[in-house]
Design a protein around this motif. Structure first.
Motif, PDB file in Angstrom:
ATOM      1  N   CYS A  32       0.813  -1.212   0.000  1.00 47.15           N
ATOM      2  CA  CYS A  32       0.000   0.000   0.000  1.00 47.15           C
ATOM      3  C   CYS A  32       0.849   1.266   0.000  1.00 47.15           C
ATOM      4  O   CYS A  32       0.402   2.309  -0.462  1.00 47.15           O
ATOM      5  CB  CYS A  32      -0.928   0.015   1.215  1.00 47.15           C
ATOM      6  N   ILE A  38       1.457   0.139  -7.209  1.00 49.10           N
ATOM      7  CA  ILE A  38       0.001   0.209  -7.419  1.00 49.10           C
ATOM      8  C   ILE A  38      -0.304   0.667  -8.840  1.00 49.10           C
ATOM      9  O   ILE A  38      -1.202   0.134  -9.499  1.00 49.10           O
ATOM     10  CB  ILE A  38      -0.644   1.125  -6.367  1.00 49.10           C
ATOM     11  N   CYS A  53      -4.083  -4.068  -2.013  1.00 47.16           N
ATOM     12  CA  CYS A  53      -2.686  -3.862  -1.659  1.00 47.16           C
ATOM     13  C   CYS A  53      -2.384  -4.545  -0.332  1.00 47.16           C
ATOM     14  O   CYS A  53      -3.280  -4.817   0.465  1.00 47.16           O
ATOM     15  CB  CYS A  53      -2.355  -2.380  -1.589  1.00 47.16           C
ATOM     16  N   ASP A  55      -0.970  -4.348   3.225  1.00 42.38           N
ATOM     17  CA  ASP A  55      -0.766  -3.305   4.222  1.00 42.38           C
ATOM     18  C   ASP A  55       0.331  -3.725   5.191  1.00 42.38           C
ATOM     19  O   ASP A  55       0.074  -4.308   6.233  1.00 42.38           O
ATOM     20  CB  ASP A  55      -2.067  -3.036   4.976  1.00 42.38           C
TER      21      ASP A  55
END
Length: 115
Positions: A32, A38, A53, A55
């Protein structure tokens, strides 16, 4: 006991497959805190509007994946040991140790990933 070993083999094979597939999915997911990852994920999946994503840090991702793959691999070995126990009726203690190790490694992977 041998009939229970057949059921255990099926359960272990399924759990090992799920664990390995989950680790492959986590491996394909960017972190993330990595905007370039991303963006790369969205370029390779243009019709996916959701942001999936991981974390956590890169070190945490490596630990989760190492424990998860190890748990899945030991689970697959334990499934084979369960089938061997079904046929021969021997090495039940090794089967139980392998099953316990697969549960511990997979559980640690899930625990580290959720912290």
């Amino acid at each position: 006991m041998r009939a229970l070993a057949v059921i255990l083999a099926l359960v272990l094979a399924f759990a090992a497959a799920v664990m390995i597939v989950a680790m492959v999915d986590i491996n394909d997911t960017p972190r993330c805190d990595d905007p370039a990852g991303i963006a790369s994920y969205h370029r390779s999946h243009p019709f996916d509007r959701t942001i999936d994503c991981f974390d956590g840090s890169q070190g945490k991702k490596v630990i989760v994946m190492a424990l998860g793959f190890a748990g899945g691999a030991v689970g697959a070995i334990a499934a084979l040991l369960a089938l061997a126990f079904t046929v021969t009726g021997r090495n039940g203690r090794r089967l139980m140790w392998a099953t316990a190790l697969a549960i511990i490694l997979s559980g640690l992977s899930i625990l580290v990933g959720s912290i």
